[in-house]
Write a protein that holds these residues in place. Structure first.
Motif, PDB file in Angstrom:
ATOM      1  N   GLU A  71      -5.285   1.708   2.348  1.00 42.31           N
ATOM      2  CA  GLU A  71      -5.185   0.534   3.231  1.00 42.31           C
ATOM      3  C   GLU A  71      -5.468   0.927   4.671  1.00 42.31           C
ATOM      4  N   GLU A  72      -4.920   2.073   5.057  1.00 44.30           N
ATOM      5  CA  GLU A  72      -4.983   2.478   6.472  1.00 44.30           C
ATOM      6  C   GLU A  72      -6.397   2.806   6.951  1.00 44.30           C
TER       7      GLU A  72
ATOM      8  N   HIS B  35       0.812  -1.228   0.000  1.00 44.60           N
ATOM      9  CA  HIS B  35       0.000   0.000   0.000  1.00 44.60           C
ATOM     10  C   HIS B  35       0.841   1.271   0.000  1.00 44.60           C
TER      11      HIS B  35
ATOM     12  N   ASP C  36       5.646   2.126   7.012  1.00 43.86           N
ATOM     13  CA  ASP C  36       4.359   1.465   6.780  1.00 43.86           C
ATOM     14  C   ASP C  36       3.634   2.275   5.713  1.00 43.86           C
TER      15      ASP C  36
ATOM     16  N   HIS D 209       3.267   3.242  13.110  1.00 43.61           N
ATOM     17  CA  HIS D 209       2.339   4.384  13.169  1.00 43.61           C
ATOM     18  C   HIS D 209       2.881   5.551  13.996  1.00 43.61           C
TER      19      HIS D 209
HETATM   20 CO    CO Z   1      -0.431   0.820   8.948  1.00 44.29          CO
END
Ligand code: CO
Ligand code: ZN
Length: 334
Positions: free
Chosen positions: A196-197, A65, A166, A305
């Motif tokens: 995605e998140e 992603h 990420d 995150h």
């Molecule tokens: Co993430």
């Protein structure tokens, strides 16, 4: 590879606003792709055709992603202080004292309402962004503007630190694998997904469109190797993780076996992953249409995150080696 990772992680791309990341990825993959498409949700679909198309040729979807967590302006008060709603799982303890950057270049400092108890952690509705404005009128951002956390890429020896590892680390692994692959017996779709998140939305539509025979998500995974962390096997620097289960999906045992067999054959270190929190695009692929067998190859990351997500360089190199080997050889899921 490090230079590209720096570029990828320093590019702005909260969920729904992946355009700059997509441009960068498109330029990198173009010389190696047989076909490039963008779907309606913005996922970049890069096809590498098989050497020979036969009835046994498998269509494989590799998903990484492009989006990152961030925030969106929900209110600006009379003094120009900006309130926001999170995009994705924004963790309170990581945002305080940090900085953000908006798509239009505006920078902001994260502050919070005065607390009676200094040890208390403010909830996100008590947190604001100060962009240096003095009134609503001179505030350079408006409701609906999107920001990402702002922090430059850093190298601590073998450990690499940046925001949005990420999943730009996964994006990097996918790009480098396509570069290294040269030829494949499979029909491979490298899909650089969006959103995605906020709930694997880009993978949902792109998996439907690609209609793969099997899928592998490339994403980061939190480790169990820091003080007080969850009891999990994944350590930084001990190799890519072969996911067996997370909260969103149970990997197909045949794919797990294939991944482990391949890692052992090419002597790449790997770790068995049972992740206790979170999920990946694999969930969306697995539940697409009538169902698709999936697995995930995960890159261990600390401080997920946060604006300082940490990976180990050797894990990235070994992830590329493993994914390349997986895509080079025929698959027998029987
Ligand atoms: Co993430
Ligand atoms: Zn991710």
């Amino acid at each position: 590879m490090k230079q590209l990772l720096k570029q990828l992680t320093e590019t702005f791309g909260p969920s729904g606003y992946e355009e700059n990341v997509r441009k960068l990825v498109r330029a990198e993959v173009k010389p190696y792709a047989d076909e490039i498409k963008v779907d309606a949700l913005g996922s970049l679909i890069v096809r590498k055709k098989p050497i020979r198309q036969t009835k046994d040729t498998k269509k494989i979807m590799i998903a990484a992603h492009m989006d990152e967590i961030g925030l969106i302006v929900s209110h600006v008060d009379g003094n120009g202080f900006v309130r926001f709603s999170p995009i994705g799982a924004v963790i309170r303890s990581y945002v305080l004292g940090g900085r953000v950057r908006f798509l239009n270049g505006t920078q902001g400092v994260i502050g919070f309402d005065r607390l009676d108890d200094l040890n208390e952690l403010p909830t996100l509705d008590k947190v604001y962004v100060d962009v240096g404005a003095t009134s609503k009128k001179d505030c350079p951002v408006k409701i609906g503007d999107v920001a990402a956390f702002d922090r430059p890429f850093a190298e601590f020896g073998n450990r690499l630190v940046a925001k949005s590892m990420d999943d730009r680390a996964g994006v990097l692994v996918a790009i480098e694998t396509l570069r290294a692959l040269k030829s494949t017996p499979h029909d491979v779709y490298f899909v650089f997904t969006t959103q995605e998140e906020v709930g694997v939305r880009g993978a949902t539509t792109s998996a439907y469109g690609v209609d793969p025979d099997l899928g592998i998500a490339i994403d980061v995974t939190p480790t169990g190797d820091t003080p007080g962390s969850l009891k999990m096997e994944m350590d930084l620097g001990k190799g890519p993780c072969v996911k067996i289960k997370d909260v969103g999906s149970i990997s197909d045992p045949r794919i797990v076996k294939w991944m482990i067999r391949t890692a052992e054959k090419i002597k790449v270190p790997y770790q068995r992953e049972v992740l206790l929190v979170g999920g990946t695009d694999a969930r969306a692929i697995q539940l697409s249409r009538a169902g698709v067998p999936v697995g995930s190859l995960s890159i261990p990351v600390r401080y997920v995150h946060s604006p300082s997500e940490m990976v180990d360089y050797s894990d990235l190199q070994n992830s590329v080696k493993l994914l390349t080997a997986l895509l080079r050889t025929p698959i027998d899921l029987g």
